[in-house]
Design an enzyme around this catalytic site. Sequence first.
Site, PDB file in Angstrom:
ATOM      1  CB  ILE A  10      47.993 -18.701 -32.386  1.00 37.57           C
ATOM      2  CG1 ILE A  10      49.078 -18.747 -33.475  1.00 37.57           C
ATOM      3  CG2 ILE A  10      46.589 -18.845 -32.979  1.00 37.57           C
ATOM      4  CD1 ILE A  10      49.258 -20.099 -34.133  1.00 37.57           C
ATOM      5  CB  THR A  11      44.470 -14.522 -33.013  1.00 41.04           C
ATOM      6  OG1 THR A  11      43.952 -14.569 -31.666  1.00 41.04           O
ATOM      7  CG2 THR A  11      43.945 -15.725 -33.787  1.00 41.04           C
ATOM      8  CG  ASP A  14      53.902 -11.732 -27.149  1.00 41.14           C
ATOM      9  OD1 ASP A  14      53.995 -10.648 -27.752  1.00 41.14           O
ATOM     10  OD2 ASP A  14      54.202 -11.875 -25.947  1.00 41.14           O
ATOM     11  CG  LEU A  62      42.811 -19.526 -22.736  1.00 39.68           C
ATOM     12  CD1 LEU A  62      43.437 -18.151 -22.552  1.00 39.68           C
ATOM     13  CD2 LEU A  62      43.809 -20.612 -22.353  1.00 39.68           C
ATOM     14  CD  GLN A  86      41.541  -8.117 -20.366  1.00 35.21           C
ATOM     15  OE1 GLN A  86      42.062  -7.575 -21.369  1.00 35.21           O
ATOM     16  NE2 GLN A  86      41.694  -7.613 -19.164  1.00 35.21           N
ATOM     17  CB  SER A 128      52.840  -9.984 -16.873  1.00 36.28           C
ATOM     18  OG  SER A 128      52.850  -8.584 -16.892  1.00 36.28           O
ATOM     19  CD  GLU A 130      51.382  -4.046 -15.517  1.00 34.30           C
ATOM     20  OE1 GLU A 130      50.699  -3.715 -14.540  1.00 34.30           O
ATOM     21  OE2 GLU A 130      52.021  -3.217 -16.201  1.00 34.30           O
ATOM     22  CE1 TYR A 152      47.500  -9.405 -18.331  1.00 31.87           C
ATOM     23  CE2 TYR A 152      49.141  -8.068 -17.188  1.00 31.87           C
ATOM     24  CZ  TYR A 152      48.813  -8.987 -18.167  1.00 31.87           C
ATOM     25  OH  TYR A 152      49.792  -9.497 -18.977  1.00 31.87           O
TER      26      TYR A 152
HETATM   27  P1  NDP Z   1      47.354 -10.016 -27.053  1.00 33.33           P
HETATM   28  O1  NDP Z   1      46.316  -9.271 -26.308  1.00 33.33           O
HETATM   29  O2  NDP Z   1      47.864  -9.464 -28.356  1.00 33.33           O
HETATM   30  O3  NDP Z   1      46.829 -11.504 -27.356  1.00 33.33           O
HETATM   31  C1  NDP Z   1      46.011 -12.179 -26.438  1.00 33.33           C
HETATM   32  C2  NDP Z   1      45.549 -13.474 -27.077  1.00 33.33           C
HETATM   33  O4  NDP Z   1      44.714 -14.181 -26.151  1.00 33.33           O
HETATM   34  C3  NDP Z   1      44.716 -13.291 -28.351  1.00 33.33           C
HETATM   35  O5  NDP Z   1      45.071 -14.283 -29.278  1.00 33.33           O
HETATM   36  C4  NDP Z   1      43.300 -13.524 -27.856  1.00 33.33           C
HETATM   37  O6  NDP Z   1      42.405 -13.967 -28.850  1.00 33.33           O
HETATM   38  C5  NDP Z   1      43.563 -14.628 -26.841  1.00 33.33           C
HETATM   39  N1  NDP Z   1      42.446 -14.821 -25.916  1.00 33.33           N
HETATM   40  C6  NDP Z   1      41.829 -13.888 -25.140  1.00 33.33           C
HETATM   41  N2  NDP Z   1      40.829 -14.448 -24.448  1.00 33.33           N
HETATM   42  C7  NDP Z   1      40.807 -15.766 -24.785  1.00 33.33           C
HETATM   43  C8  NDP Z   1      39.996 -16.863 -24.399  1.00 33.33           C
HETATM   44  N3  NDP Z   1      38.991 -16.724 -23.520  1.00 33.33           N
HETATM   45  N4  NDP Z   1      40.249 -18.077 -24.949  1.00 33.33           N
HETATM   46  C9  NDP Z   1      41.250 -18.239 -25.849  1.00 33.33           C
HETATM   47  N5  NDP Z   1      42.049 -17.239 -26.256  1.00 33.33           N
HETATM   48  C10 NDP Z   1      41.831 -16.012 -25.725  1.00 33.33           C
HETATM   49  O7  NDP Z   1      48.582 -10.261 -26.056  1.00 33.33           O
HETATM   50  P2  NDP Z   1      50.174 -10.296 -26.360  1.00 33.33           P
HETATM   51  O8  NDP Z   1      50.407 -11.117 -27.552  1.00 33.33           O
HETATM   52  O9  NDP Z   1      50.716  -8.927 -26.276  1.00 33.33           O
HETATM   53  O10 NDP Z   1      50.703 -11.054 -25.056  1.00 33.33           O
HETATM   54  C11 NDP Z   1      50.792 -12.486 -25.029  1.00 33.33           C
HETATM   55  C12 NDP Z   1      50.736 -12.951 -23.595  1.00 33.33           C
HETATM   56  O11 NDP Z   1      51.834 -12.409 -22.869  1.00 33.33           O
HETATM   57  C13 NDP Z   1      49.489 -12.532 -22.831  1.00 33.33           C
HETATM   58  O12 NDP Z   1      49.175 -13.564 -21.915  1.00 33.33           O
HETATM   59  C14 NDP Z   1      49.934 -11.291 -22.087  1.00 33.33           C
HETATM   60  O13 NDP Z   1      49.144 -11.072 -20.956  1.00 33.33           O
HETATM   61  C15 NDP Z   1      51.369 -11.664 -21.760  1.00 33.33           C
HETATM   62  N6  NDP Z   1      52.293 -10.571 -21.585  1.00 33.33           N
HETATM   63  C16 NDP Z   1      52.400  -9.619 -22.552  1.00 33.33           C
HETATM   64  C17 NDP Z   1      53.291  -8.586 -22.422  1.00 33.33           C
HETATM   65  C18 NDP Z   1      53.444  -7.557 -23.500  1.00 33.33           C
HETATM   66  O14 NDP Z   1      54.081  -6.536 -23.238  1.00 33.33           O
HETATM   67  N7  NDP Z   1      52.938  -7.769 -24.692  1.00 33.33           N
HETATM   68  C19 NDP Z   1      54.157  -8.467 -21.214  1.00 33.33           C
HETATM   69  C20 NDP Z   1      54.039  -9.589 -20.317  1.00 33.33           C
HETATM   70  C21 NDP Z   1      53.121 -10.585 -20.491  1.00 33.33           C
HETATM   71  P3  NDP Z   1      41.568 -12.909 -29.784  1.00 33.33           P
HETATM   72  O15 NDP Z   1      42.481 -12.576 -30.929  1.00 33.33           O
HETATM   73  O16 NDP Z   1      40.380 -13.718 -30.175  1.00 33.33           O
HETATM   74  O17 NDP Z   1      41.244 -11.714 -28.928  1.00 33.33           O
HETATM   75  P1  GDP Z   2      50.882  -1.935 -19.347  1.00 32.36           P
HETATM   76  O1  GDP Z   2      52.221  -1.623 -18.782  1.00 32.36           O
HETATM   77  O2  GDP Z   2      50.670  -3.389 -19.616  1.00 32.36           O
HETATM   78  O3  GDP Z   2      49.747  -1.351 -18.605  1.00 32.36           O
HETATM   79  O4  GDP Z   2      50.921  -1.318 -20.849  1.00 32.36           O
HETATM   80  P2  GDP Z   2      50.211  -0.036 -21.491  1.00 32.36           P
HETATM   81  O5  GDP Z   2      50.902   0.199 -22.785  1.00 32.36           O
HETATM   82  O6  GDP Z   2      48.733  -0.192 -21.544  1.00 32.36           O
HETATM   83  O7  GDP Z   2      50.524   1.160 -20.464  1.00 32.36           O
HETATM   84  C1  GDP Z   2      51.845   1.542 -20.174  1.00 32.36           C
HETATM   85  C2  GDP Z   2      51.822   2.810 -19.320  1.00 32.36           C
HETATM   86  O8  GDP Z   2      51.378   3.912 -20.119  1.00 32.36           O
HETATM   87  C3  GDP Z   2      50.870   2.750 -18.109  1.00 32.36           C
HETATM   88  O9  GDP Z   2      51.542   3.273 -16.994  1.00 32.36           O
HETATM   89  C4  GDP Z   2      49.728   3.667 -18.510  1.00 32.36           C
HETATM   90  O10 GDP Z   2      49.085   4.331 -17.403  1.00 32.36           O
HETATM   91  C5  GDP Z   2      50.466   4.689 -19.362  1.00 32.36           C
HETATM   92  N1  GDP Z   2      49.565   5.424 -20.261  1.00 32.36           N
HETATM   93  C6  GDP Z   2      49.441   6.778 -20.326  1.00 32.36           C
HETATM   94  N2  GDP Z   2      48.504   7.103 -21.221  1.00 32.36           N
HETATM   95  C7  GDP Z   2      48.007   5.960 -21.726  1.00 32.36           C
HETATM   96  C8  GDP Z   2      47.002   5.667 -22.707  1.00 32.36           C
HETATM   97  O11 GDP Z   2      46.364   6.547 -23.271  1.00 32.36           O
HETATM   98  N3  GDP Z   2      46.797   4.349 -22.983  1.00 32.36           N
HETATM   99  C9  GDP Z   2      47.497   3.350 -22.380  1.00 32.36           C
HETATM  100  N4  GDP Z   2      47.268   2.087 -22.723  1.00 32.36           N
HETATM  101  N5  GDP Z   2      48.443   3.596 -21.431  1.00 32.36           N
HETATM  102  C10 GDP Z   2      48.697   4.884 -21.127  1.00 32.36           C
END
Ligand code: NDP
Ligand code: GDP
Length: 327
Positions: A10-11, A14, A62, A86, A128, A130, A152
Amino acid sequence: MARHALITGITGQDGAYLAQNLLEKGYEVYGVVRRSSHFGIADHRLRWLGIEKNVHYVDANLTDLSSLLRAVEISRPDEVYNLGAQSYVASSWQQPILTSQVTGVGTTNVLESIRIVKPDARFYQASSSEMFGLIQESHQNERTPFYPRSPYGAAKLFAHWMTVNYRESFNLHASSGILFNHESPLRGIEFVTRKVTDSVAQIKLGKKTELRLGNIDAKRDWGHARDYVEAMWLMLQQDRPDDYVVATGRTTSVRDMVEIAFHYVNLDAEEFLTIDPELFRPAEVDILLGDATKARETLGWSAKTPLEDMIREMVDADLARHSSNAG
Ligand code: NDP
Ligand code: GDP
């Protein structure tokens, strides 16, 4: 009676938008927060949206099944959204085991907690794009074979199949959203869009002179997180659990996204951009392009926000942050 939702992550980006969305729909929202020594920092995104006092926090991790069992007991959720992870691809090569445990096994812990404590709760897994990694089809949909390219991606694929397996084995209402990259002013600063918009804002304000990036030829299908959390909710409103690709259907190179951001503040990207080989990844996902036909036809969902509008919103937010010295 208000419906209850439990959100892991939640922090995060998304989690914050989803909490806002569900509060507007009248839900009682519970969020998993992991313990940190930095009191008061974890909820900064919820504060940015002005909703930090409207959600219930549950102390859990988690990697700790017992804490998740307790979280489900306390929240008695109708819906569980597993967004915790992560989530940063580049870090997953530095911390592959932690990524496997949190992003992969962590999902099994959440599924187990539901199965044991509240098997009628509906479950959403944050899968994802990915997982497609080295793409096997030009447009990726729910039937495209997976080929993850990072720890990942591999951990997400494990979590994805566990979600499918719990659906098929235990009849859980478990759905998986295969979301393509989605961004916003609340995106983590290490991801490329936010790194770019934050740097552009600082350069515009004279606080920075350079933007260092890695592979700018990579292409992504970028949407807005605010639009994408609605798709998560829609999946859990269906009679049947299922998997859905959520994407815009347009792909853009990092290079073009950088130009959009600099152009918005009337600067020339070429003057400030430096390519740093250190920022290239051990294995790259060269291009992603999603086909969200199923989400459109079944959920009635489609992406609303064009990339240009989103980048402008992000640059404006970063300009405001740096102008007020909030950082
Ligand atoms: P963020 O990195 O912004 O958020 C990740 C969250 O997971 C944070 O609240 C973090 O807490 C929490 N977290 C990490 N480790 C733990 C743990 N050990 N126990 C409990 N909570 C934990 O991710 P997004 O909001 O961008 O993405 C949300 C989800 O969607 C993720 O699972 C991500 O992998 C997935 N996703 C995201 C995409 C994107 O483009 N954004 C695309 C596809 C999938 P803390 O604040 O304490 O670090
Ligand atoms: P991802 O698609 O979840 O890996 O999202 P990112 O935003 O981290 O990266 C998107 C793309 O941008 C990847 O192909 C990276 O290799 C490219 N990229 C190029 N330069 C950078 C950089 O400085 N930081 C990050 N995060 N990505 C970069």
